[in-house]
Write a protein that holds these residues in place. Structure first.
Motif, PDB file in Angstrom:
ATOM      1  N   TRP A   1      27.113  -1.388  37.583  1.00  0.00           N
ATOM      2  CA  TRP A   1      27.007  -2.794  37.184  1.00  0.00           C
ATOM      3  C   TRP A   1      27.991  -3.655  37.975  1.00  0.00           C
ATOM      4  N   MET A   2      29.229  -3.171  38.097  1.00  0.00           N
ATOM      5  CA  MET A   2      30.258  -3.928  38.803  1.00  0.00           C
ATOM      6  C   MET A   2      29.875  -4.127  40.270  1.00  0.00           C
ATOM      7  N   CYS A   3      29.394  -3.075  40.920  1.00  0.00           N
ATOM      8  CA  CYS A   3      29.002  -3.178  42.331  1.00  0.00           C
ATOM      9  C   CYS A   3      27.817  -4.114  42.521  1.00  0.00           C
TER      10      CYS A   3
ATOM     11  N   MET B   1      41.595   4.801  33.951  1.00  0.00           N
ATOM     12  CA  MET B   1      40.344   4.179  33.538  1.00  0.00           C
ATOM     13  C   MET B   1      40.056   4.576  32.105  1.00  0.00           C
ATOM     14  N   LYS B   2      39.788   3.579  31.299  1.00  0.00           N
ATOM     15  CA  LYS B   2      39.519   3.800  29.875  1.00  0.00           C
ATOM     16  C   LYS B   2      38.087   4.263  29.616  1.00  0.00           C
ATOM     17  N   LEU B   3      37.209   4.093  30.596  1.00  0.00           N
ATOM     18  CA  LEU B   3      35.816   4.450  30.405  1.00  0.00           C
ATOM     19  C   LEU B   3      35.575   5.883  30.853  1.00  0.00           C
ATOM     20  N   THR B   4      34.609   6.526  30.188  1.00  0.00           N
ATOM     21  CA  THR B   4      34.284   7.909  30.498  1.00  0.00           C
ATOM     22  C   THR B   4      32.770   8.096  30.530  1.00  0.00           C
ATOM     23  N   GLY B   5      32.351   9.223  31.106  1.00  0.00           N
ATOM     24  CA  GLY B   5      30.956   9.643  31.052  1.00  0.00           C
ATOM     25  C   GLY B   5      29.975   8.620  31.571  1.00  0.00           C
ATOM     26  N   LYS B   6      28.848   8.521  30.857  1.00  0.00           N
ATOM     27  CA  LYS B   6      27.756   7.618  31.225  1.00  0.00           C
ATOM     28  C   LYS B   6      28.242   6.166  31.305  1.00  0.00           C
ATOM     29  N   CYS B   7      29.119   5.794  30.409  1.00  0.00           N
ATOM     30  CA  CYS B   7      29.627   4.420  30.387  1.00  0.00           C
ATOM     31  C   CYS B   7      30.362   4.089  31.682  1.00  0.00           C
ATOM     32  N   LYS B   8      31.205   4.991  32.145  1.00  0.00           N
ATOM     33  CA  LYS B   8      31.959   4.754  33.380  1.00  0.00           C
ATOM     34  C   LYS B   8      31.008   4.635  34.569  1.00  0.00           C
ATOM     35  N   GLU B   9      30.047   5.556  34.656  1.00  0.00           N
ATOM     36  CA  GLU B   9      29.097   5.533  35.768  1.00  0.00           C
ATOM     37  C   GLU B   9      28.304   4.228  35.791  1.00  0.00           C
TER      38      GLU B   9
ATOM     39  N   LYS C   1      36.865   2.277  21.842  1.00  0.00           N
ATOM     40  CA  LYS C   1      35.844   2.406  20.791  1.00  0.00           C
ATOM     41  C   LYS C   1      34.465   2.013  21.330  1.00  0.00           C
ATOM     42  N   ALA C   2      34.387   0.943  22.112  1.00  0.00           N
ATOM     43  CA  ALA C   2      33.117   0.512  22.688  1.00  0.00           C
ATOM     44  C   ALA C   2      32.588   1.562  23.668  1.00  0.00           C
ATOM     45  N   ASN C   3      33.480   2.171  24.450  1.00  0.00           N
ATOM     46  CA  ASN C   3      33.109   3.248  25.351  1.00  0.00           C
ATOM     47  C   ASN C   3      32.476   4.399  24.580  1.00  0.00           C
ATOM     48  N   ASN C   4      33.096   4.797  23.491  1.00  0.00           N
ATOM     49  CA  ASN C   4      32.563   5.899  22.681  1.00  0.00           C
ATOM     50  C   ASN C   4      31.189   5.527  22.116  1.00  0.00           C
ATOM     51  N   LEU C   5      31.062   4.304  21.624  1.00  0.00           N
ATOM     52  CA  LEU C   5      29.787   3.836  21.090  1.00  0.00           C
ATOM     53  C   LEU C   5      28.701   3.863  22.160  1.00  0.00           C
ATOM     54  N   TYR C   6      29.012   3.393  23.343  1.00  0.00           N
ATOM     55  CA  TYR C   6      28.059   3.363  24.454  1.00  0.00           C
ATOM     56  C   TYR C   6      27.622   4.776  24.824  1.00  0.00           C
TER      57      TYR C   6
ATOM     58  N   ILE D   1      33.935  -6.483  45.249  1.00  0.00           N
ATOM     59  CA  ILE D   1      34.842  -5.431  44.780  1.00  0.00           C
ATOM     60  C   ILE D   1      34.252  -4.105  45.230  1.00  0.00           C
ATOM     61  N   ARG D   2      34.945  -3.435  46.119  1.00  0.00           N
ATOM     62  CA  ARG D   2      34.444  -2.152  46.603  1.00  0.00           C
ATOM     63  C   ARG D   2      34.512  -1.112  45.496  1.00  0.00           C
ATOM     64  N   ARG D   3      33.716  -0.091  45.624  1.00  0.00           N
ATOM     65  CA  ARG D   3      33.515   0.917  44.584  1.00  0.00           C
ATOM     66  C   ARG D   3      34.814   1.433  43.961  1.00  0.00           C
ATOM     67  N   HIS D   4      35.835   1.689  44.743  1.00  0.00           N
ATOM     68  CA  HIS D   4      37.059   2.268  44.185  1.00  0.00           C
ATOM     69  C   HIS D   4      38.215   1.279  44.083  1.00  0.00           C
ATOM     70  N   GLU D   5      37.986   0.024  44.484  1.00  0.00           N
ATOM     71  CA  GLU D   5      39.043  -0.980  44.394  1.00  0.00           C
ATOM     72  C   GLU D   5      39.448  -1.261  42.954  1.00  0.00           C
TER      73      GLU D   5
END
Length: 93
Positions: free
Chosen positions: A14-16, A1-9, A85-90, A22-26
């Motif tokens: 948002w996805m759910c 997964m390319k996303l980290t931290g607050k962005c990933k959470e 880069k967008a992940n870091n910005l977020y 799409i189940r949480r870990h699918e």
């Protein structure tokens, strides 16, 4: 997964909410192009826009993205770098 931290959470939430089928870990087993599409849609929803453009000259074809002056050999490389880069910005906001 390319996303980290607050962005990933917040992406997972948002996805759910937007794609309950799409189940949480699918997403962890989805093809890269599919997860990238969802990530880009998530960033659109929060006002961070990723663009990846193709440029061609007589002897070379290359890709670039909206977050970097770098040149990439493929669309997927340019997309992955833009997502990072967008992940870091977020996460900085």
């Amino acid at each position: 997964m390319k996303l980290t931290g607050k962005c990933k959470e917040e992406f997972i939430f948002w996805m759910c909410e937007n794609y309950p089928e799409i189940r949480r870990h699918e997403y962890e087993t989805m093809p890269e192009c599919a997860i990238n599409s969802l990530i880009i849609e998530f960033f659109d929803s929060v006002g961070i826009y990723i663009t990846v453009d193709h440029n061609a000259t007589v002897s070379k074809s290359f890709w670039c993205n909206s977050f970097s002056d770098s040149i990439f050999n493929s669309r997927i490389e340019a997309t992955n770098e833009a997502i990072i880069k967008a992940n870091n910005l977020y996460n900085e906001t």
